[in-house]
Design an enzyme around this catalytic site. Sequence first.
Site, PDB file in Angstrom:
ATOM      1  N   ASN A 177       0.857  -0.988  -0.112  1.00 10.95           N
ATOM      2  CA  ASN A 177       0.063  -0.027  -0.095  1.00 10.95           C
ATOM      3  C   ASN A 177       0.914   1.399  -0.181  1.00 10.95           C
ATOM      4  O   ASN A 177       2.001   1.274   0.525  1.00 10.95           O
ATOM      5  CB  ASN A 177      -0.882   0.219   1.202  1.00 10.95           C
TER       6      ASN A 177
ATOM      7  N   GLY B  74      -4.371   3.277   1.265  1.00 12.29           N
ATOM      8  CA  GLY B  74      -4.473   2.495   2.280  1.00 12.29           C
ATOM      9  C   GLY B  74      -3.363   2.303   3.263  1.00 12.29           C
ATOM     10  O   GLY B  74      -3.503   1.615   4.232  1.00 12.29           O
TER      11      GLY B  74
ATOM     12  N   HIS C  60       6.455  -1.565   3.466  1.00  6.26           N
ATOM     13  CA  HIS C  60       6.111  -3.106   3.932  1.00  6.26           C
ATOM     14  C   HIS C  60       5.248  -3.745   2.920  1.00  6.26           C
ATOM     15  O   HIS C  60       4.467  -3.144   2.278  1.00  6.26           O
ATOM     16  CB  HIS C  60       5.410  -3.065   5.483  1.00  6.26           C
TER      17      HIS C  60
ATOM     18  N   HIS D 189       2.711  -6.987   2.361  1.00  3.16           N
ATOM     19  CA  HIS D 189       1.745  -7.762   2.889  1.00  3.16           C
ATOM     20  C   HIS D 189       1.693  -9.172   1.939  1.00  3.16           C
ATOM     21  O   HIS D 189       1.394  -9.069   1.125  1.00  3.16           O
ATOM     22  CB  HIS D 189       0.132  -7.427   2.943  1.00  3.16           C
TER      23      HIS D 189
END
Length: 120
Positions: A91, A97, A104, A106
């Site tokens: 994001n 978001g 990072h 996900h």
Amino acid sequence: MSEPVERPTIFERIAAREIPARIVAETDRVIAFHDIAPKAPVHVIVTPKSGDYRDVAALAAGDPGLLAEVVEVARGVASELGDGDYRLVFNTGPGGGQTVFHVHAHVLAGGLEEASLAGA
């Protein structure tokens, strides 16, 4: 408008073991741990230990080798914790978001049909 970055970030504090996390993989420069609010059966955060880069675009421009290491750790996590099939989501910015302004990824695997990453 740029969001202010608090230092150290929560991810730097996790890497320093100041905040507990369920760590699943680690290299000298990257750490991976279970997300505290999972959006899929496997939901792991993979991030550089250093908060030098705000988002994936900054990381790609500043240290493409570190970005490659993040992606490689993500692949290993998906293989180890899932069946090897996964989504890898970065994001970028509040409108995208992003709520933690330390780059990072996900790693999401299993049951992805309903996985949503708003606010991650």
